[in-house]
Design a protein around this motif. Structure first.
Motif, mmCIF file in Angstrom:
data_model
loop_
_atom_site.group_PDB
_atom_site.id
_atom_site.type_symbol
_atom_site.label_atom_id
_atom_site.label_comp_id
_atom_site.label_asym_id
_atom_site.label_seq_id
_atom_site.Cartn_x
_atom_site.Cartn_y
_atom_site.Cartn_z
ATOM 1 N N ASN A 63 8.239 -12.168 -1.411
ATOM 2 C CA ASN A 63 7.550 -12.065 -1.491
ATOM 3 C C ASN A 63 7.189 -11.143 0.252
ATOM 4 O OD1 ASN A 63 4.686 -14.219 -1.088
ATOM 5 N ND2 ASN A 63 6.863 -15.053 -2.005
ATOM 6 N N CYS A 64 8.373 -11.186 0.295
ATOM 7 C CA CYS A 64 9.444 -10.389 1.773
ATOM 8 C C CYS A 64 10.154 -8.437 0.559
ATOM 9 C CB CYS A 64 10.685 -10.180 1.798
ATOM 10 S SG CYS A 64 10.981 -11.489 2.508
ATOM 11 N N LEU A 65 10.665 -8.606 -0.902
ATOM 12 C CA LEU A 65 10.685 -6.801 -1.442
ATOM 13 C C LEU A 65 9.279 -6.824 -2.142
ATOM 14 C CD1 LEU A 65 14.274 -7.965 -1.092
ATOM 15 C CD2 LEU A 65 12.609 -6.082 0.497
ATOM 16 N N ASP A 66 10.243 -7.740 -3.617
ATOM 17 C CA ASP A 66 9.227 -7.224 -4.905
ATOM 18 C C ASP A 66 7.630 -6.572 -4.049
ATOM 19 O OD1 ASP A 66 11.590 -9.140 -4.784
ATOM 20 O OD2 ASP A 66 10.897 -8.541 -7.058
ATOM 21 N N ARG A 67 7.032 -8.134 -4.398
ATOM 22 C CA ARG A 67 5.171 -7.521 -3.801
ATOM 23 C C ARG A 67 4.790 -6.278 -2.971
ATOM 24 N NH1 ARG A 67 1.569 -11.157 -0.215
ATOM 25 N NH2 ARG A 67 3.235 -11.578 1.754
ATOM 26 N N HIS A 68 5.662 -5.580 -2.774
ATOM 27 C CA HIS A 68 5.276 -4.471 -1.793
ATOM 28 C C HIS A 68 5.654 -2.997 -2.508
ATOM 29 C CE1 HIS A 68 4.468 -7.237 1.611
ATOM 30 N NE2 HIS A 68 6.159 -7.179 2.470
ATOM 31 N N LEU A 69 6.209 -3.563 -3.521
ATOM 32 C CA LEU A 69 7.083 -2.393 -3.955
ATOM 33 C C LEU A 69 6.006 -1.226 -4.448
ATOM 34 C CD1 LEU A 69 10.472 -3.280 -5.797
ATOM 35 C CD2 LEU A 69 9.794 -2.651 -3.542
ATOM 36 N N GLU A 70 5.602 -1.377 -5.352
ATOM 37 C CA GLU A 70 4.122 -0.733 -6.007
ATOM 38 C C GLU A 70 2.947 0.608 -5.106
ATOM 39 O OE1 GLU A 70 2.034 -2.289 -9.825
ATOM 40 O OE2 GLU A 70 0.345 -1.575 -9.003
ATOM 41 N N ALA A 71 2.403 -1.177 -4.009
ATOM 42 C CA ALA A 71 2.549 0.241 -2.968
ATOM 43 C C ALA A 71 2.626 0.892 -1.865
ATOM 44 C CB ALA A 71 1.246 -1.282 -2.487
ATOM 45 N N TRP A 72 3.963 0.239 -2.282
ATOM 46 C CA TRP A 72 4.362 0.877 -0.205
ATOM 47 C C TRP A 72 6.088 0.654 -0.935
ATOM 48 C CZ3 TRP A 72 2.630 -4.105 3.318
ATOM 49 C CH2 TRP A 72 1.140 -3.504 2.914
ATOM 50 N N GLY A 73 6.602 1.269 -1.900
ATOM 51 C CA GLY A 73 7.947 0.732 -1.576
ATOM 52 C C GLY A 73 8.566 2.423 -1.403
ATOM 53 N N ASP A 74 7.712 3.544 -0.687
ATOM 54 C CA ASP A 74 8.148 4.291 -0.536
ATOM 55 C C ASP A 74 7.969 4.451 1.419
ATOM 56 O OD1 ASP A 74 8.382 5.647 -2.398
ATOM 57 O OD2 ASP A 74 6.474 6.726 -2.687
ATOM 58 N N LYS A 75 7.737 3.176 1.619
ATOM 59 C CA LYS A 75 7.243 2.877 2.696
ATOM 60 C C LYS A 75 8.759 2.712 3.916
ATOM 61 C CE LYS A 75 4.156 0.387 5.826
ATOM 62 N NZ LYS A 75 3.841 -1.138 6.370
ATOM 63 N N PRO A 76 9.318 3.092 4.987
ATOM 64 C CA PRO A 76 10.589 2.293 5.342
ATOM 65 C C PRO A 76 10.138 1.071 6.150
ATOM 66 C CG PRO A 76 9.421 4.582 6.620
ATOM 67 C CD PRO A 76 8.308 3.923 5.970
ATOM 68 N N ALA A 77 11.533 0.130 5.299
ATOM 69 C CA ALA A 77 11.414 -1.465 5.898
ATOM 70 C C ALA A 77 11.770 -1.141 7.265
ATOM 71 C CB ALA A 77 11.428 -2.480 4.313
ATOM 72 N N ILE A 78 13.016 -1.366 7.123
ATOM 73 C CA ILE A 78 13.850 -1.156 7.952
ATOM 74 C C ILE A 78 14.560 0.730 8.373
ATOM 75 C CG2 ILE A 78 16.667 -1.900 9.119
ATOM 76 C CD1 ILE A 78 16.913 -3.595 6.785
ATOM 77 N N ILE A 79 14.261 0.953 10.217
ATOM 78 C CA ILE A 79 14.761 1.996 10.866
ATOM 79 C C ILE A 79 16.130 1.780 11.094
ATOM 80 C CG2 ILE A 79 14.160 3.490 12.829
ATOM 81 C CD1 ILE A 79 11.686 3.862 11.742
ATOM 82 N N TRP A 80 17.163 1.767 10.938
ATOM 83 C CA TRP A 80 18.156 1.415 11.638
ATOM 84 C C TRP A 80 18.523 2.495 12.397
ATOM 85 C CZ3 TRP A 80 23.816 3.247 11.248
ATOM 86 C CH2 TRP A 80 25.009 2.104 11.677
ATOM 87 N N GLU A 81 18.608 1.674 14.084
ATOM 88 C CA GLU A 81 19.191 2.400 15.206
ATOM 89 C C GLU A 81 21.080 2.103 15.067
ATOM 90 O OE1 GLU A 81 19.061 5.208 16.685
ATOM 91 O OE2 GLU A 81 19.433 5.323 18.378
ATOM 92 N N PRO A 82 22.052 3.231 14.996
ATOM 93 C CA PRO A 82 23.468 2.704 15.137
ATOM 94 C C PRO A 82 23.625 2.716 17.056
ATOM 95 C CG PRO A 82 22.996 4.648 14.570
ATOM 96 C CD PRO A 82 21.941 4.298 14.503
#
Ligand code: PRX
Length: 633
Positions: A63-82
């Motif tokens: 639900n967190c990953l697989d189901r988004h891949l088709e439509a949103w695979g290229d969409k950022p999930a995490i933007i990490w600020e060090p």
């Protein structure tokens, strides 16, 4: 699943109370299940036994990953600020996060992890922390994340309580100018933890660490092995809705923290639903929650809730005051943050540096603001509203707890009319009640009492790990057929709820929950301490501070040194977050004839209200009170 207006909220709320099963079944349709449930809800609060979506099969990571891949695979999930703004930030798309989670799931399997194992995670706020959490869920292992500020002893207690067999950690972590030697701390903890068979160590600071053959492995080496094997996908383990997803330890009124248990199905539905609704999350919005994944806020509203909704989340490694107290505002500007979710203590701290720091900062991307962790005072609320939100961003003051899994009482952004300091109205499915000391339910408005909840919701705790009786006595036995929150609360003339703070022996220090008994136990471990009593007092920035009255007749030299020794002892036993702000040495504590410490008196003195101590005639030795009053700090 999204509420669209206040009328809609009222309609949905009514349905959620009148037909809760239909209501939640309908919400649950928005998630991906391998098999649907046979029964929506079975419950009683006496045992307690709470089962949502029985018979359903799922894996939360699908639900967190697989189901988004088709439509949103290229969409950022995490933007990490060090931590260090000079270091490059990282962006992980949903596709990349999926791949990394699968890869690390292989690493866990290769290192002997299997469904149902308990895995302890002690890591800095880097994407790998979230990857580790999700990889555990992917293979059906139960994660127990321990906040990076806890001591070796606290980690050991938590590992032993859950009999964890694997730890995932890092060589070190950065927090502002400090380097936290995570692996060293783990090594100290492991002396007491024979159940641990593997330690997986990520390199972050590349600090020298001890690596023991056969037990300790490097994260990067293990990932390389998986790459050479050419394994990319990792089929998610099929979980029952009521299988345990994670354990998270939290403090209560007794000395020992308890492992709050959340399960897969209900927690997923509840965090996803509440995230989308309270923040009115729109696809594409950039969401920044400043909490640490080591706390429930990070579990529910950095990791699981936003990911189930395909959101883009900023993950921040550092602290709000370094390199300058404008750090959060710089991050808002840099990533065009639309939703900022933070804590009153952070707001008060940043306020104290003056408004010059806000000059020239671009807040135009912000649309919604959120607050969590403790009651927000009106001054901080208005400052947040005016200086950060420029009066155009609704503030959602979300009241909830580790035990509730997700938001319980909260405005719905832009829909519920807000009032400063008020968590406002219950979310759908939540039935708050106020009760008096005798357990009578207080009806009507303009009343106050102890806050309880009268019907189950999918995100609620199911048990406390390894000790179900403790769960029953702590939450379900104080009032018949009600879940007791431990919070005091008022309901105003409009039916709006305002949380007034804990009514048990739990302090809320900078939004961190600390049991007074836990701090007392730690202080009493010091070899010269005879006994102690800990209470809270009002603190301008932290909300509450820790005030310790300590009986310590044999001191070695300067009392100031003994104070430092005691601080060090607490840091060793619990962690720096529980260090007392004030230590007053006393010759005795005010006790009743039956030996009970009169905390009410100690609280008043700590608050500087020593003139109104009320009746002290039942004390064994009333003269001790005068001495304590005179020495008050
Ligand atoms: O006293 C309430 C306070 O924090 C407690 C829960 O602490 P914890 O389990 O660590 O979870 C913190 C993050 C959800 C509650 O019993 N609290 C939390 N949010 C609020 C709050 N008090 C007032 N207003 C809030 N919005």
């Amino acid at each position: 699943m999204k509420i669209s207006s206040i009328e809609d909220y009222q309609r949905v709320y009514k349905q959620s109370v009148e037909q809760p099963e239909e209501f939640w079944a309908n919400i649950a349709q928005n998630f991906q299940w391998r098999k649907k449930w046979d029964k929506v809800l079975e419950w009683n609060f006496t045992e307690p036994s709470i089962k949502w979506f029985q018979g359903a099969k799922l894996n939360i990571t699908e639900n967190c990953l697989d189901r988004h891949l088709e439509a949103w695979g290229d969409k950022p999930a995490i933007i990490w600020e060090p931590n260090d703004p000079q270091e490059h930030h990282r962006v992980l798309t949903y596709q990349q996060l999926y791949e990394k989670v699968c890869e690390f799931a292989h690493v866990l399997k290769n290192n002997g992890a299997k469904k149902g194992d308990r895995i302890c995670i002690y890591m800095p706020m880097v994407p790998e922390l979230e990857i580790a959490v999700l990889a555990c869920a992917r293979i059906g292992a139960i994660h127990s994340v321990v906040f990076g500020g806890f001591s070796a002893q606290s980690i050991a207690d938590r590992i032993q309580d859950a009999s964890c067999n694997i730890i995932i950690t890092a060589d070190g972590g950065y927090r502002g100018t400090k380097l936290v030697p995570l692996k060293n701390i783990i090594d100290d903890a492991l002396v007491q933890c024979p159940t641990i068979k593997k330690v997986i160590v990520l390199t972050r600071t590349r600090t020298p660490v001890s690596m023991i053959k056969g037990r300790d492995v490097w994260w990067e080496d293990e990932v390389k092995k998986v790459e050479t094997q050419g394994a990319t996908d990792f089929p998610a383990e099929e979980m029952d809705a009521e299988d345990v997803l994670f354990i998270l330890y939290t403090s209560g009124s007794t000395g020992k923290p308890k492992g709050v248990v959340h399960t897969c199905g209900g927690y997923m539905v509840y965090t996803g639903y509440t995230f989308t609704n309270a923040f009115q999350y729109e696809p594409g919005e950039v969401y920044f929650c400043t909490a640490d994944i080591g706390w429930i806020t990070g579990h529910s509203y950095i990791a699981y809730g936003p990911l189930t909704q395909g959101a883009t989340t900023v993950l921040f490694e550092g602290i709000p005051t370094w390199p300058t107290p404008a750090r959060l505002w710089d991050i808002v500007e840099k990533y065009h943050v639309n939703i900022l979710y933070t804590a009153p203590t952070a707001i008060r701290s940043l306020m104290s540096f003056g408004d010059e720091l806000l000059e020239g900062k671009d807040f135009s991307s912000l649309k919604k603001l959120g607050s969590v962790g403790e009651p927000i005072n009106e001054e901080a609320w208005h400052w947040f509203d005016e200086k950060i939100g420029h009066k155009k961003c609704p503030i959602v003051d979300t009241w909830w707890q580790t035990e509730t899994g997700g938001f319980m009482i909260s405005p719905i952004a832009g829909i519920t009319k807000t009032k400063p300091g008020y968590a406002s109205l219950p979310l759908p499915g939540i039935q708050p009640v106020l009760v008096d000391e005798n357990g009578n339910i207080i009806e009507g408005n303009s009343v106050s009492g102890n806050l309880c909840i009268r019907f189950p919701w999918p995100g609620m705790l199911r048990t406390t790990y390894g000790d179900h009786e403790r769960c029953r006595t702590t939450y379900f036995s104080t009032y018949h057929d009600l879940y007791f929150t431990g919070d005091g609360c008022l309901r105003d003339e409009d039916g709006y709820y305002k949380i007034t703070g804990r009514v048990d022996d739990v302090l809320n220090v900078s939004g961190h929950r600390i049991g007074t008994a836990e701090v007392e136990n730690a202080i009493n471990m010091h070899s010269d301490v005879v006994e102690s009593a800990v209470v809270g007092f009002h603190h301008e920035i932290k909300g509450q501070g820790v005030y310790a009255y300590v009986v310590c007749p044999n001191q070695h030299g300067d009392p100031e040194l003994t104070r430092k020794d005691i601080m060090m002892t607490v840091t060793r036993i619990i962690g720096a977050i529980a260090r007392p702000d004030k230590i007053q040495f006393v010759s005795g504590l005010p006790k009743t004839r039956s030996g009970k410490i009169m905390r009410r008196i100690l609280r008043k003195i700590a608050e500087g209200d020593a003139e109104n101590l009320g009746d002290t005639s039942t004390l064994l030795d009333p003269s001790v009170v005068d001495e304590i009053k005179e020495g008050a700090l």
